[in-house]
Design a protein around this motif. Structure first.
Motif, PDB file in Angstrom:
ATOM      1  N   UNK A  53      29.162  14.291 102.159  1.00 50.43           N
ATOM      2  CA  UNK A  53      30.170  14.584 103.179  1.00 50.43           C
ATOM      3  C   UNK A  53      29.761  15.845 103.923  1.00 50.43           C
ATOM      4  N   UNK A  54      29.583  15.778 105.246  1.00 46.79           N
ATOM      5  CA  UNK A  54      29.187  16.960 106.018  1.00 46.79           C
ATOM      6  C   UNK A  54      30.158  18.117 105.803  1.00 46.79           C
ATOM      7  N   UNK A  55      29.588  19.288 105.548  1.00 47.44           N
ATOM      8  CA  UNK A  55      30.404  20.483 105.360  1.00 47.44           C
ATOM      9  C   UNK A  55      30.841  20.722 103.931  1.00 47.44           C
ATOM     10  N   UNK A  56      30.622  19.757 103.044  1.00 51.73           N
ATOM     11  CA  UNK A  56      31.001  19.920 101.644  1.00 51.73           C
ATOM     12  C   UNK A  56      29.760  20.036 100.770  1.00 51.73           C
ATOM     13  N   UNK A  57      29.832  20.921  99.789  1.00 51.06           N
ATOM     14  CA  UNK A  57      28.717  21.113  98.873  1.00 51.06           C
ATOM     15  C   UNK A  57      28.579  19.924  97.937  1.00 51.06           C
ATOM     16  N   UNK A  58      27.330  19.567  97.638  1.00 51.37           N
ATOM     17  CA  UNK A  58      27.097  18.474  96.709  1.00 51.37           C
ATOM     18  C   UNK A  58      27.635  18.840  95.329  1.00 51.37           C
ATOM     19  N   UNK A  59      28.211  17.890  94.605  1.00 49.98           N
ATOM     20  CA  UNK A  59      28.695  18.192  93.257  1.00 49.98           C
ATOM     21  C   UNK A  59      27.549  18.622  92.347  1.00 49.98           C
ATOM     22  N   UNK A  60      27.856  19.548  91.445  1.00 50.67           N
ATOM     23  CA  UNK A  60      26.859  20.038  90.498  1.00 50.67           C
ATOM     24  C   UNK A  60      26.984  19.242  89.204  1.00 50.67           C
ATOM     25  N   UNK A  61      26.041  18.339  89.013  1.00 47.86           N
ATOM     26  CA  UNK A  61      26.084  17.420  87.880  1.00 47.86           C
ATOM     27  C   UNK A  61      24.781  17.493  87.097  1.00 47.86           C
ATOM     28  N   UNK A  62      24.903  17.489  85.784  1.00 45.26           N
ATOM     29  CA  UNK A  62      23.723  17.571  84.919  1.00 45.26           C
ATOM     30  C   UNK A  62      23.562  16.267  84.153  1.00 45.26           C
ATOM     31  N   UNK A  63      22.407  15.603  84.284  1.00 50.10           N
ATOM     32  CA  UNK A  63      22.224  14.325  83.591  1.00 50.10           C
ATOM     33  C   UNK A  63      22.052  14.499  82.090  1.00 50.10           C
ATOM     34  N   UNK A  64      22.480  13.481  81.356  1.00 51.89           N
ATOM     35  CA  UNK A  64      22.295  13.443  79.912  1.00 51.89           C
ATOM     36  C   UNK A  64      20.979  12.748  79.607  1.00 51.89           C
ATOM     37  N   UNK A  65      20.226  13.201  78.626  1.00 53.76           N
ATOM     38  CA  UNK A  65      18.983  12.491  78.272  1.00 53.76           C
ATOM     39  C   UNK A  65      19.290  11.146  77.622  1.00 53.76           C
ATOM     40  N   UNK A  66      18.427  10.165  77.873  1.00 58.38           N
ATOM     41  CA  UNK A  66      18.583   8.854  77.262  1.00 58.38           C
ATOM     42  C   UNK A  66      17.899   8.829  75.902  1.00 58.38           C
ATOM     43  N   UNK A  67      18.604   8.308  74.912  1.00 57.38           N
ATOM     44  CA  UNK A  67      18.028   8.136  73.594  1.00 57.38           C
ATOM     45  C   UNK A  67      17.552   6.710  73.392  1.00 57.38           C
ATOM     46  N   UNK A 148      24.380  10.270  70.300  1.00 61.80           N
ATOM     47  CA  UNK A 148      23.927  10.523  68.933  1.00 61.80           C
ATOM     48  C   UNK A 148      24.005  12.023  68.619  1.00 61.80           C
ATOM     49  N   UNK A 149      23.596  12.396  67.431  1.00 68.73           N
ATOM     50  CA  UNK A 149      23.718  13.787  67.004  1.00 68.73           C
ATOM     51  C   UNK A 149      22.733  14.723  67.712  1.00 68.73           C
ATOM     52  N   UNK A 150      21.809  14.166  68.498  1.00 64.57           N
ATOM     53  CA  UNK A 150      20.897  14.979  69.305  1.00 64.57           C
ATOM     54  C   UNK A 150      21.434  15.212  70.716  1.00 64.57           C
ATOM     55  N   UNK A 151      22.612  14.656  71.001  1.00 65.17           N
ATOM     56  CA  UNK A 151      23.171  14.782  72.339  1.00 65.17           C
ATOM     57  C   UNK A 151      22.565  13.811  73.337  1.00 65.17           C
TER      58      UNK A 151
END
Length: 379
Positions: A53-67, A148-151
């Motif tokens: 969206x013009x004028x709006x900052x991109x959301x700050x998202x962090x991907x999860x690693x795939x197990x 899983x337990x490794x996140x």
């Protein structure tokens, strides 16, 4: 669950199917609009992405690693994240935990009580693919992460197993195994997931014994015969038709595989090049191959996906099928229609989309296409 560096979010297709708009609430009270960039009805997976969206900052998202769900064992501890009853208005997912109760579970087919026919096309969850969890799943948990337990992301919740009105003490998840990870990587790019097709019909008892081989199919071209027992695919054991479907589905169209076959008491190996499995239902792919003069083609085996499609064991003629015609394009003005079969470009036969693309790549001026309805000139 965020799975891509560009903010791509993995969810279950049935969660977003038919939605007019998508509003996402993420961590730090981020709220943004999103759109479906790719979806696959066979796996019930979809990937959505933030709308710029013009004028709006991109959301700050962090991907999860795939197990690797293939490394899980019964009794493994898992955490399930979701939004039960749409309660997470602040973008913070609720967590539940439990153990992996079992693997290779399935959801029963939806059968009409009167006609005894399927109400919906078969999906991969109708085959023995799912993880069974004892973590508590409530309404709104579909499309949630199983970690899983490794996140690492090892599954995506798809449904609870308890009847409505009862305490939900078990549920199912789509595993991030070899097939699941391939699906996610493909959908992240906005592309269609292409599943391999062998072209056989099983024995009535759904064993690994071949009952019928489709003429001109990969199985026929690879010299499979009636009463052959398929006991392995690239080293993966095959015990029945379900395990054969899953073993073949892990590979894509055009992949070369090795089938281990038992024939007349002898074990022999057969090399096979897979065709394309016709997926029933709405497939969403925003990244498409380039059109030639407004024309896109596909494998002939996808004819089964049309309303009056061929049977998978019917004879497959040589050629490619018209998949899409762009309005007011040279192909549309030439009179080409969806589902027509193109056998030749000029005097050059074509048997798959790659051959068609190569045949038309450097052509200029009028081009004659030999179709199942006669020659058509595209200018």
């Amino acid at each position: 669950m965020v799975v891509g560096d560009e903010g791509q979010i993995l969810t279950a297709f049935h969660v977003v199917k038919g939605a007019r708009g998508l509003i996402v609430r993420a961590t730090d009270r981020q709220v943004f609009e999103a759109e479906v960039i790719a979806a696959d009805p066979r796996s019930d997976l979809a990937v959505i992405a933030p709308i710029s969206t013009p004028g709006l900052e991109k959301p700050k998202l962090k991907p999860i690693p795939l197990g690797d769900a293939g490394a899980l064992r019964k009794g493994s501890f898992l955490v399930v994240l979701g939004n039960p009853f749409n309660a997470a208005r602040d973008g913070k997912a609720s967590a539940s935990w439990g153990i992996l109760s079992n693997v290779s579970r399935r959801i029963d087919q939806d059968i009409d009580d009167v006609s005894f026919t399927r109400r919906a096309p078969l999906q991969l969850p109708n085959y023995p693919t799912l993880l069974q969890l004892d973590a508590k799943l409530n309404l709104g948990m579909s499309g949630g992460a199983v970690v899983n337990m490794k996140g690492e992301l090892v599954g995506l919740t798809t449904m609870a197993s308890s009847p409505a009105g009862f305490d939900a003490m078990a549920g199912y998840a789509i595993p991030m195994d070899r097939m699941g990870r391939r699906a996610v990587e493909t959908l992240k790019k906005g592309k269609e997931i292409e599943y391999g097709l062998l072209g056989v019909r099983p024995h009535l008892q759904s064993t690994n014994r071949v009952e019928t081989v489709a003429p001109n199919s990969p199985a026929a071209l690879g010299d499979l015969q009636r009463n052959d027992e398929i006991i392995g695919v690239n080293g993966t054991p095959v015990f029945d038709f379900d395990s054969l479907i899953l073993a073949i589905g892990a590979y894509s169209v055009g992949d070369s595989i090795r089938l281990l076959v038992r024939r007349d008491g002898q074990e022999i190996e057969k090399p096979i090049v897979l065709a394309k499995f016709p997926v029933d239902g709405e497939v969403i792919a925003t990244t498409q191959p380039p059109a030639w003069r407004g024309l896109r083609v596909d494998y002939l085996s996808t004819l089964n996906a049309r309303p009056a499609g061929i049977d998978l064991v019917d004879a497959l003629p040589a050629g490619v099928v018209v998949r899409e015609i762009e309005p007011d394009s040279p192909a549309a003005r030439a009179g080409l229609k969806k589902w027509q079969i193109i056998r030749q470009v000029g005097d050059q036969p074509v048997v798959d989309p790659a051959q068609f693309a190569k045949a038309v790549a450097d052509l200029n001026g009028p081009v004659t296409l030999l179709t199942d309805q006669g020659p058509i000139v595209v200018r």
